[in-house]
Design an enzyme around this catalytic site. Structure first.
Site, PDB file in Angstrom:
ATOM      1  CE  LYS A  54      -3.624   2.735 -10.906  1.00 17.09           C
ATOM      2  NZ  LYS A  54      -5.073   3.318 -10.686  1.00 17.09           N
ATOM      3  CD  GLN A  98      -5.824   6.468  -9.556  1.00 19.29           C
ATOM      4  OE1 GLN A  98      -5.043   6.562 -10.562  1.00 19.29           O
ATOM      5  NE2 GLN A  98      -6.062   6.352  -8.369  1.00 19.29           N
ATOM      6  CG  ASP A 121     -10.373   1.999 -14.355  1.00 21.39           C
ATOM      7  OD1 ASP A 121      -9.349   1.582 -14.014  1.00 21.39           O
ATOM      8  OD2 ASP A 121     -10.020   3.731 -13.959  1.00 21.39           O
TER       9      ASP A 121
HETATM   10  N1  LIG Z   1      -9.173   5.162 -11.966  1.00 17.06           N
HETATM   11  C1  LIG Z   1      -9.109   4.574 -10.985  1.00 17.06           C
HETATM   12  N2  LIG Z   1      -8.857   5.388  -9.741  1.00 17.06           N
HETATM   13  C2  LIG Z   1      -9.509   3.778  -8.049  1.00 17.06           C
HETATM   14  C3  LIG Z   1      -8.606   2.901  -8.477  1.00 17.06           C
HETATM   15  C4  LIG Z   1      -9.626   2.581  -9.484  1.00 17.06           C
HETATM   16  O1  LIG Z   1      -9.169   1.227  -9.271  1.00 17.06           O
HETATM   17  N3  LIG Z   1      -9.354   2.822 -10.768  1.00 17.06           N
HETATM   18  N4  LIG Z   1      -8.951   2.039  -7.043  1.00 17.06           N
HETATM   19  C5  LIG Z   1      -8.264   2.876  -5.471  1.00 17.06           C
HETATM   20  C6  LIG Z   1      -6.937   3.480  -5.600  1.00 17.06           C
HETATM   21  N5  LIG Z   1      -6.096   2.030  -6.543  1.00 17.06           N
HETATM   22  C7  LIG Z   1      -5.736   2.210  -7.558  1.00 17.06           C
HETATM   23  O2  LIG Z   1      -6.030   2.752  -8.373  1.00 17.06           O
HETATM   24  C8  LIG Z   1      -5.055   1.695  -5.847  1.00 17.06           C
HETATM   25  C9  LIG Z   1      -5.324   1.311  -4.247  1.00 17.06           C
HETATM   26  C10 LIG Z   1      -4.259   0.565  -3.473  1.00 17.06           C
HETATM   27  C11 LIG Z   1      -3.638  -0.135  -3.435  1.00 17.06           C
HETATM   28  C12 LIG Z   1      -2.274  -0.161  -3.536  1.00 17.06           C
HETATM   29  O3  LIG Z   1      -1.774  -1.522  -3.810  1.00 17.06           O
HETATM   30  N6  LIG Z   1      -2.347  -0.312  -2.497  1.00 17.06           N
HETATM   31  C13 LIG Z   1      -1.262  -0.960  -0.969  1.00 17.06           C
HETATM   32  C14 LIG Z   1      -0.893  -0.206   0.100  1.00 17.06           C
HETATM   33  C15 LIG Z   1      -0.320   1.285  -0.537  1.00 17.06           C
HETATM   34  C16 LIG Z   1      -0.787   2.309   0.974  1.00 17.06           C
HETATM   35  O4  LIG Z   1       0.596   2.501   1.624  1.00 17.06           O
HETATM   36  O5  LIG Z   1      -0.856   3.100   0.094  1.00 17.06           O
HETATM   37  C17 LIG Z   1      -1.964  -2.645  -0.553  1.00 17.06           C
HETATM   38  O6  LIG Z   1      -2.956  -2.742  -0.010  1.00 17.06           O
HETATM   39  O7  LIG Z   1      -1.306  -2.675   0.271  1.00 17.06           O
HETATM   40  C18 LIG Z   1      -3.245   0.396  -5.543  1.00 17.06           C
HETATM   41  C19 LIG Z   1      -4.278   1.288  -6.010  1.00 17.06           C
HETATM   42  C20 LIG Z   1      -8.934   4.546  -6.433  1.00 17.06           C
HETATM   43  N7  LIG Z   1      -8.121   5.454  -7.340  1.00 17.06           N
END
Ligand SMILES: Nc1nc2c(c(=O)[nH]1)N[C@@H](CN(C=O)c1ccc(C(=O)N[C@@H](CCC(=O)O)C(=O)O)cc1)CN2
Length: 300
Positions: A54, A98, A121
């Site tokens: 981020k 987060q 968010d």
């Molecule tokens: N305050 C928040 N917490 C969490 C959120 C949120 O939207 N707001 N969402 C999730 C985690 N998350 C962002 O925070 C998030 C999850 C996954 C990815 C992502 O790009 N995933 C990749 C794989 C990454 C890896 O190798 O682990 C993909 O799917 O291609 C980005 C952000 C929970 N917490």
């Protein structure tokens, strides 16, 4: 039949570029860059990776990133005091705490303390209420990203049957609200749903956000349906979604892969929400067609 792969990674890169292209115009009008504050409590390894991404993507878009890393034993009052400090800081347009938070912290109380005008968010009940009633507010990033991918592939969604599997506040409920607003006929399925397969079999759109690896089976899916897999599960060191990818690919019309589908859209939509927050907070108009271009980019 082999389904089309929906390339969320490429779509997210395009969205980030469109957001970044708007930043200089905002900066000229407001004499500052949009600012996003991200708060991480503890050392959860996956959360640390997401928070790092981020910060990096915020800076790459030309925005200001304020990162706060707090120890796992941070008390509720100290976290709330930081949120209040960020609420009052005019350089901060968006605040994100987060999740998940350590168990001793009351997540709901923390999310309630974030100013709804900085809640990029979209988790504050005020923004949840705005979404439920069709008012302007902030929409949670993951379901917003899913909607963008669906509209990019299918165009007008009206009249389509959609099933959302999962009823969390973060994904399932806002996803159902967005699809309802887009005039789909929406079924929200969950752990008590009877004969889930029969609901999935009727759906033109399947959004799986259940948190169980490879749960949705290809032979449940209507031929040609669009399948959006929100799951991120680690199985034997590998990331897999909530949809059994191989069997879904044989039946569906299009499927988001894991990784590379919905995940990258989450951070791209966070940047989009931060850009919108900055314009609203600074009283700088963001042209309607620019917003529409972000939400519904032209096909190339
Ligand atoms: N305050 C928040 N917490 C969490 C959120 C949120 O939207 N707001 N969402 C999730 C985690 N998350 C962002 O925070 C998030 C999850 C996954 C990815 C992502 O790009 N995933 C990749 C794989 C990454 C890896 O190798 O682990 C993909 O799917 O291609 C980005 C952000 C929970 N917490």
């Amino acid at each position: 039949m082999t389904a089309e792969l929906i390339d969320g990674k490429a779509f997210a890169a395009g969205l980030r570029a469109r957001v970044a292209a708007q930043v200089p115009t905002f900066q000229a009008a407001a004499s500052r860059a949009p600012g996003l504050a991200v708060v991480l409590v503890g050392e959860d390894p996956a959360s640390a990776v997401y928070v790092r991404s981020k910060g990096k993507q915020t800076r790459e878009a030309g925005m200001e990133s304020f990162e706060h890393r707090l120890p796992a034993d941070t008390g509720q009052d100290d976290l709330l005091a930081l949120v209040e400090q960020l609420n009052a800081d005019p350089a901060v347009d968006g605040i994100l705490v987060q999740l998940p938070l350590p168990r001793h912290i009351d997540e709901q109380e923390v999310l309630l303390r974030i100013s709804p005008d900085k809640d990029v968010d979209g988790f504050h009940p005020v923004n949840a209420g705005r979404l439920a009633t069709g008012m302007e507010g902030f929409v949670p990033c993951t379901p917003l990203g899913c909607l963008m991918l669906l509209q990019d592939r299918l165009g007008d969604l009206s009249g389509l049957d959609a099933v959302v599997i999962g009823r969390s506040n973060i994904v399932g409920k806002p996803m159902a609200a967005l699809l309802t607003q887009a005039s789909c006929t929406v079924t929200v399925a969950h752990s008590r749903t009877r004969d889930l397969a029969s609901h999935v079999a009727r759906a033109d759109i399947v959004v799986a956000a259940v948190g169980r690896a490879n749960f949705v089976q290809g032979d449940w899916i209507k031929p040609g349906a669009t399948v959006i897999d929100v799951g991120i599960n680690r199985v034997e060191g590998k990331l897999v979604g909530d949809v059994d990818f191989a069997s879904a690919m044989r039946v569906a019309g299009a499927v988001t892969p894991v990784p590379g589908g919905v995940g990258p859209m989450t951070i791209a939509c966070l940047l989009r929400n931060t850009l919108v927050a900055a314009h609203r907070n600074a009283g700088v108009p963001l042209a309607g067609d620019v917003l529409a271009g972000i939400d519904r980019p032209e096909r190339t």
